[in-house]
Scaffold this active site. Sequence first.
Site, PDB file in Angstrom:
ATOM      1  N   ASP A 121       0.865  -1.181   0.000  1.00  0.00           N
ATOM      2  CA  ASP A 121       0.000   0.000   0.000  1.00  0.00           C
ATOM      3  C   ASP A 121       0.902   1.231   0.000  1.00  0.00           C
ATOM      4  OD1 ASP A 121      -2.003   1.870   0.221  1.00  0.00           O
ATOM      5  OD2 ASP A 121      -2.296   1.569   2.380  1.00  0.00           O
ATOM      6  N   GLU A 122       1.177   1.725  -1.194  1.00  0.00           N
ATOM      7  CA  GLU A 122       2.046   2.883  -1.376  1.00  0.00           C
ATOM      8  C   GLU A 122       3.406   2.710  -0.677  1.00  0.00           C
ATOM      9  OE1 GLU A 122      -0.242   6.260  -0.066  1.00  0.00           O
ATOM     10  OE2 GLU A 122      -1.418   6.272  -1.912  1.00  0.00           O
ATOM     11  N   PRO A 123       4.138   1.621  -0.971  1.00  0.00           N
ATOM     12  CA  PRO A 123       5.418   1.383  -0.301  1.00  0.00           C
ATOM     13  C   PRO A 123       6.486   2.430  -0.616  1.00  0.00           C
ATOM     14  CG  PRO A 123       5.141  -0.150  -2.129  1.00  0.00           C
ATOM     15  CD  PRO A 123       3.831   0.555  -1.949  1.00  0.00           C
TER      16      PRO A 123
END
Length: 488
Positions: A122-124
């Site tokens: 998740d949006e790393p």
Amino acid sequence: MPSNLYQILTLLLPILISHAPRVQSIGVNWGSAASHPLPPPKAVELLKSNNITNVKLFDANPLFLESLSGSNIEVTVGIPNSMLKGLNSSRKTAESWVHNNLARYFDEGGRGVRIEYVAVGDEPFLQSYGDQFYPFAVGAAINIQTALIKANLANKVTVVVPCSFDAFLSESGHPSKGHFRSNINKTMIELLTFLNKHRSPFFVTISPFLSYYQNKNISLDFALFKETAHPHNDTHKMYKNSFDLSYDTLVTALSTAGFNQMDIVVGKIGWPTDGATNATSYNAEVFMKGLTEHLKGKSGTPLRPRDLAREIYIFALLDEDERSMAGSGNFERHWGVFTFDGQAKYRIDFGQGLRKLVNAQNVEYLSPKWCVVNNNHDLSNASASALEACLAADCSALSPGGSCFNLSWPRNVSYAFNSYYQQNNQTAESCDFGGLGLITTVNPSVGKCRFFVELKTSFSLPAHGLGPVQVIFPLVLCILLCLLSVAW
């Protein structure tokens, strides 16, 4: 009609259609960071009754997936950032994850879950995460892809990696100078190579609200698609809204990296409705109306006039009172198109025109009672107790610009007390506060400031006492001190 003209139109029509912008659907993100979440079957009813045909999850919550079974809703299943390191280092772990969280939900008879994508992380690449997650994202994606092939699901499920709004930038503010952040550029090239190989789209967050909130050069009108906005000029290309500006900054970044034909999916876009100045339901509706009309207008963006995002996912379906506010703002808990209990905040077009949305039906609440300040006691310590309550519960509506910001003392203290009381399932001890709390059946809501009653749900967190606070968000602490530290 002359036969030769008919033949010409017959030949041209498919070409014209193929070159038109091709937004296929508008879906929503459905998260689970809530102390008392709307029961998943109710949430799925909410999706179906509002003609929402695509949903993006942040994990593989079995209660969510089981509720989506047979719904015919296309689903993106998420993998949390915390799992990336393990998936990167072990194909066995990836195979187990695919077996346990994807394979078992497929049913050729039509009663299964229509899983379209698996979102690895998740949006790393979010800048505030540093190098905590992104170094493992590509390796995890490769192992998940390999596991899908082994499970005979690679032709059904597409692997993607959602990227944050700050993964790309332009120091000058001009889209023509867009590029990926230098510290992630090498990894981003590896990701784009993987996506291109498997014909996967680039999932990205575009956030006109955050652009406006963090950038003084972005006006509110520009963020809201208003015709009165002053346009931005970039090498003879005119930008009339923040969405196009951000989108084309990404297009340039992709082109600079050598992937100018990469399809784009906007995985997160929205406008919060509380917790900050201009985070209102009115502005959210204006933004959503502008966005959907822009998508339908078939004008595309200056750099991609014929090629809009393949899909767009609104952030989010519901408000979530346990979303982290660290590094962003108190509006983080108010992105929902619907309130935490499934009540529509504004109108939006999900494919049936701009209309009033259908609310969640037959929602079950806790008893209609609230916790407020007991005015018959010495209130000299009331603000300190309220601050401690807010560090354990959600008081984001008290933030400057929030729906309850204008509450005077001690009503703002009552709001804090009630927030803690509801989060802890209305237990008597959670309205004690050293004798300062009082349970009432008279609704203390004032104007737009709603003193809420929580949902009755088996998914709520257990009650916990007021103890030492492990983590204090400076922004929240500052706001609450300003609001609640009152000299008498």
